[in-house]
Design a protein around this motif. Structure first.
Motif, PDB file in Angstrom:
ATOM      1  N   HIS A 169      18.706 -31.558  -1.038  1.00 11.86           N
ATOM      2  CA  HIS A 169      18.867 -30.103  -1.127  1.00 11.86           C
ATOM      3  C   HIS A 169      17.588 -29.454  -1.644  1.00 11.86           C
ATOM      4  CE1 HIS A 169      20.885 -26.249  -1.895  1.00 11.86           C
ATOM      5  NE2 HIS A 169      20.282 -26.249  -3.075  1.00 11.86           N
ATOM      6  N   PHE A 170      16.935 -30.103  -2.608  1.00 11.47           N
ATOM      7  CA  PHE A 170      15.715 -29.559  -3.198  1.00 11.47           C
ATOM      8  C   PHE A 170      14.446 -30.154  -2.591  1.00 11.47           C
ATOM      9  CE2 PHE A 170      18.609 -28.273  -6.592  1.00 11.47           C
ATOM     10  CZ  PHE A 170      18.106 -27.024  -6.920  1.00 11.47           C
ATOM     11  N   ASN A 171      14.585 -31.052  -1.606  1.00  6.88           N
ATOM     12  CA  ASN A 171      13.426 -31.735  -1.039  1.00  6.88           C
ATOM     13  C   ASN A 171      12.583 -32.324  -2.170  1.00  6.88           C
ATOM     14  OD1 ASN A 171      11.527 -32.658   0.824  1.00  6.88           O
ATOM     15  ND2 ASN A 171      10.337 -30.771   0.703  1.00  6.88           N
ATOM     16  N   ALA A 172      13.227 -33.125  -3.004  1.00  8.83           N
ATOM     17  CA  ALA A 172      12.605 -33.559  -4.253  1.00  8.83           C
ATOM     18  C   ALA A 172      12.478 -35.070  -4.354  1.00  8.83           C
ATOM     19  CB  ALA A 172      13.414 -33.052  -5.439  1.00  8.83           C
ATOM     20  N   THR A 173      11.482 -35.485  -5.122  1.00  6.12           N
ATOM     21  CA  THR A 173      11.346 -36.865  -5.556  1.00  6.12           C
ATOM     22  C   THR A 173      11.983 -36.978  -6.937  1.00  6.12           C
ATOM     23  OG1 THR A 173       9.230 -37.050  -4.402  1.00  6.12           O
ATOM     24  CG2 THR A 173       9.717 -38.721  -6.050  1.00  6.12           C
TER      25      THR A 173
END
Length: 204
Positions: free
Chosen positions: A79-83
């Motif tokens: 959803h946050f395009n996160a690592t």
């Protein structure tokens, strides 16, 4: 799978952090816009918890035994395009201190900021959850009425299930209309423990 790794005997944070980094260390999108969240393992009297945060806001706080925790984290990071990687942040430092004070009976309140990632309805339910005082319980019907949606009892219950920040968004304080304990992702025994703990330590 995190569940299998836990079953294999990760009783401390070190092995879990390594496994977590292998599972979630790569961002779903390699663009410069991708965010990095810090993850840590927090030991509590009720078992270890997984905390994920950026520098200012807490994004997740779950008991590591929660069913489908891996899927929960995966959806969130996409959803946050996160690592998500093992690390530390000011938000993690704060929640560690607040949890320590909570379990020691020193303070039943939390000042940690929570990142909003739900629908408008879910965020309304979660905001109302934070208004339920320690030592007090509300029914799902009461919660629905307090947010101005008296017919949305099932939707309120679903928003509770989608809560990703256990304890500080106190869905454990919501019970059935008849006073019985109902579903809690951390297990009903934890829900009972938390309610008993808060009754003992809440200010009169």
């Amino acid at each position: 799978m995190i569940e299998a790794q836990l079953d294999a005997g990760f009783e401390s944070g070190s092995g879990f952090r390594e496994a977590f980094a292998r599972q979630f260390g790569d961002a779903p999108n390699k663009s410069r816009a991708a965010k990095t969240f810090a993850m840590d393992w927090i030991d509590t009297p009720l078992g270890p918890m997984l905390a994920i945060a950026d520098d200012t806001h807490l994004h997740m706080l779950e008991f590591v035994e929660r069913k489908k925790l891996q899927d929960h984290v995966e959806r969130y990071r996409k959803h946050f395009n996160a690592t998500v990687l093992p690390g530390d942040s000011k938000a993690l430092q704060l929640i560690r201190k607040e949890l320590a004070d909570y379990f020691a009976g020193k303070s039943m309140t939390f000042k940690s900021k929570i990142a909003g990632a739900g629908t408008e309805f879910q965020n309304n339910v979660w905001e109302e959850l934070r208004r339920v005082p320690p030592g007090i319980t509300r029914s799902y019907q009461e919660m629905a009425e307090r947010i101005g949606r008296p017919a949305a009892v099932r939707a309120v219950a679903n928003a509770n299930r989608q809560n990703r920040c256990a304890i500080i968004l106190p869905c454990h304080r919501v019970i059935g209309t008849d006073g019985t304990l109902t579903g809690y992702a951390g297990g009903l025994w934890r829900k009972q423990w938390l309610l008993d703990h808060e009754k003992r330590h809440a200010k009169s």
